[in-house]
Scaffold this motif. Structure first.
Motif, PDB file in Angstrom:
ATOM      1  N   GLN A  51      24.182  64.871  67.556  1.00  0.00           N
ATOM      2  CA  GLN A  51      24.962  64.805  66.323  1.00  0.00           C
ATOM      3  C   GLN A  51      24.481  65.853  65.331  1.00  0.00           C
ATOM      4  OE1 GLN A  51      26.029  60.954  64.362  1.00  0.00           O
ATOM      5  NE2 GLN A  51      24.808  61.714  62.660  1.00  0.00           N
ATOM      6  N   SER A  98      39.040  50.340  63.277  1.00  0.00           N
ATOM      7  CA  SER A  98      37.845  51.118  63.628  1.00  0.00           C
ATOM      8  C   SER A  98      37.012  50.402  64.676  1.00  0.00           C
ATOM      9  CB  SER A  98      37.001  51.366  62.368  1.00  0.00           C
ATOM     10  OG  SER A  98      37.725  52.103  61.404  1.00  0.00           O
ATOM     11  N   MET A 102      36.180  51.690  68.498  1.00  0.00           N
ATOM     12  CA  MET A 102      34.809  51.821  68.979  1.00  0.00           C
ATOM     13  C   MET A 102      34.545  50.925  70.180  1.00  0.00           C
ATOM     14  SD  MET A 102      32.521  52.319  65.517  1.00  0.00           S
ATOM     15  CE  MET A 102      33.233  50.930  64.626  1.00  0.00           C
ATOM     16  N   ALA A 232      26.177  58.120  63.434  1.00  0.00           N
ATOM     17  CA  ALA A 232      27.209  57.525  62.585  1.00  0.00           C
ATOM     18  C   ALA A 232      27.986  56.449  63.331  1.00  0.00           C
ATOM     19  CB  ALA A 232      28.152  58.622  62.085  1.00  0.00           C
ATOM     20  N   LEU A 233      28.433  56.745  64.556  1.00  0.00           N
ATOM     21  CA  LEU A 233      29.239  55.781  65.309  1.00  0.00           C
ATOM     22  C   LEU A 233      28.429  54.548  65.703  1.00  0.00           C
ATOM     23  CD1 LEU A 233      31.438  58.016  67.645  1.00  0.00           C
ATOM     24  CD2 LEU A 233      32.221  56.543  65.791  1.00  0.00           C
ATOM     25  N   MET A 236      28.109  52.403  62.641  1.00  0.00           N
ATOM     26  CA  MET A 236      29.411  51.779  62.354  1.00  0.00           C
ATOM     27  C   MET A 236      29.673  50.616  63.292  1.00  0.00           C
ATOM     28  SD  MET A 236      31.631  55.267  61.763  1.00  0.00           S
ATOM     29  CE  MET A 236      33.211  54.449  62.056  1.00  0.00           C
ATOM     30  N   TRP A 237      29.336  50.782  64.571  1.00  0.00           N
ATOM     31  CA  TRP A 237      29.567  49.731  65.558  1.00  0.00           C
ATOM     32  C   TRP A 237      28.764  48.478  65.232  1.00  0.00           C
ATOM     33  CZ3 TRP A 237      32.536  47.816  69.152  1.00  0.00           C
ATOM     34  CH2 TRP A 237      32.017  46.963  70.126  1.00  0.00           C
ATOM     35  N   GLN A 283      35.870  56.777  57.506  1.00  0.00           N
ATOM     36  CA  GLN A 283      34.589  56.081  57.618  1.00  0.00           C
ATOM     37  C   GLN A 283      33.614  56.883  58.473  1.00  0.00           C
ATOM     38  OE1 GLN A 283      34.857  52.225  59.459  1.00  0.00           O
ATOM     39  NE2 GLN A 283      32.684  51.771  59.151  1.00  0.00           N
ATOM     40  N   TRP A 284      34.089  57.422  59.575  1.00  0.00           N
ATOM     41  CA  TRP A 284      33.235  58.206  60.473  1.00  0.00           C
ATOM     42  C   TRP A 284      32.760  59.485  59.792  1.00  0.00           C
ATOM     43  CZ3 TRP A 284      35.148  61.255  65.337  1.00  0.00           C
ATOM     44  CH2 TRP A 284      34.031  61.714  66.054  1.00  0.00           C
ATOM     45  N   SER A 285      33.705  60.231  59.178  1.00  0.00           N
ATOM     46  CA  SER A 285      33.328  61.492  58.532  1.00  0.00           C
ATOM     47  C   SER A 285      32.406  61.253  57.342  1.00  0.00           C
ATOM     48  CB  SER A 285      34.588  62.249  58.089  1.00  0.00           C
ATOM     49  OG  SER A 285      35.308  61.510  57.117  1.00  0.00           O
TER      50      SER A 285
END
Length: 385
Positions: A51, A98, A102, A232-233, A236-237, A283-285
């Motif tokens: 990343q 989202s 995911m 980030a992902l 978020m997950w 949200q991801w960005s």
């Protein structure tokens, strides 16, 4: 074997051995590449390195800026043309979408690995999920009950709150130049955007209650990615289910009634789904930008978006916000440019300091006996790569 030796001769046997050696080297190289690719994606350390390599500060902030402009257009369609005036329910739909995307990534083994549970306690993830729900929900309610000017003033107040909170929590100090620059940026944004300050007691209470969760949310997202092996992902997950639960709690308290009786036809659902897809990208960005920069830089980016949209409307769509507002936007953009310059200068200085610390170690490793160096040179000559 004796027959083949007599047929091939000495040079032929050497050629066969050489081919076998090459095949073995190619096999080892392929195995190392496969192992490296697995490490880059299926371990938290490798995923974070990937990343950082693919998504630096400029890429992350540009991605966030483009998506933010897109979601403004999508939400204007949803709120205006479609008439879906349930902001917390819309945020809930965004986060559910989202989480569903995911889940598909995880089923296809495309979701980056998260650090082991021992590395980050569940309490930290729980706090982040709760703060995220509060920040988003209270922001929507504040925008609903306050004038645009009062809402912008609350957003400007997030910047000093972040600086103070980072100093109290992490003893992070900001240079005097940056403090002055952030002050200029805040004044410029205030002059550019604050055109009306209609006071509403309930709206003011909501705006004040929103400032702290918004600042803490950005600080936690940035700190957890920069100090831990979180991407980030992956973050978020882990936090999305907690946020979704608290959105479901907040929705009947903050949204007006009637979401179930809304006109759910194909056109309306399609517009909401497009908005939800932009919500996932936003949200991801945003998480990528917070991981690549800092909480303060992310707030400055948000103010940059506001000023650019205003100037873009004036240049391309002939809107007239007034000369005072345009002057404030220009002052804010100049301050943001200088703030970016200060960040880049500090980043270069820290990189140079890190290199200086590594140089003595590299020199100590390079001081080898001459006989060993000669032997390595002869080995390279015998077995060229």
């Amino acid at each position: 074997m004796g027959v083949w030796e007599s047929i091939l001769g000495k040079d032929g046997r050497r050629f066969v051995k050489r081919k076998d050696s090459d095949a073995g080297e190619h096999g080892r190289a392929l195995e190392e590449l496969r192992s490296s690719m697995y490490s880059d994606f299926h371990t938290s350390e490798g995923a974070k390195r990937q990343q950082q390599r693919l998504c630096g500060p400029f890429v992350a902030m540009t991605f966030n800026f483009i998506v933010a402009v897109g979601i403004i257009m999508a939400n204007k369609v949803v709120m205006g043309r479609v008439g879906f005036n349930f902001p917390v329910a819309l945020s809930l739909i965004h986060y559910v979408t989202s989480w569903f995307l995911m889940a598909i990534f995880k089923a296809l083994s495309l979701l980056p690995a998260a650090p082991p549970s021992k590395a980050t306690p569940f309490s930290s993830l729980f706090v982040l999920g709760v703060v995220m729900a509060l920040a988003t929900g209270l922001a929507n309610v504040s925008l609903q009950h306050n004038s645009v000017g009062f809402y912008q003033m609350a957003k400007i107040a997030v910047t000093p709150t972040i600086v103070l909170a980072e100093f109290m929590l992490f003893s992070k100090k900001v240079s005097l130049q940056k403090v002055i620059t952030l002050g200029i940026v805040s004044v410029g944004v205030a002059v550019a955007t604050v055109t009306d300050l209609e006071f509403n007691f309930f709206g003011a209470c909501v705006a004040l209650a929103w400032i702290v969760p918004s600042a803490v949310n950005k600080i936690l997202w940035s700190n957890m990615q920069q100090t831990g092996n979180w991407t980030a992902l992956a973050l978020m997950w882990k936090t999305s289910p907690i946020t979704i639960f608290f959105f479901m709690v907040l929705m009947p308290l903050l949204d007006p009634p009637g979401v179930l009786s809304f006109g759910w036809n194909w056109n309306n659902v399609a517009a909401i789904i497009i908005s939800a897809l932009f919500g996932f990208l936003l949200q991801w960005s945003g998480a990528l930008a917070l991981g690549a920069t800092s909480a303060t830089s992310h707030v400055v980016l948000g103010q940059f978006k506001t000023c650019v949209i205003m100037l873009g409307g004036y240049i391309f769509f002939k809107s007239d916000p007034g000369m005072v507002s345009l002057f404030g936007a220009v002052v804010a953009l100049c301050g943001m440019s200088f703030y970016t310059y200060l960040n880049l200068r500090d980043s270069k200085e820290s990189s140079a300091a890190a290199i200086k610390q590594l140089l003595p170690k590299q020199n100590s490793f390079s001081l080898k006996p001459k006989t060993i160096i000669d032997e390595e040179d002869n080995t390279d000559a015998i077995n060229p790569v």
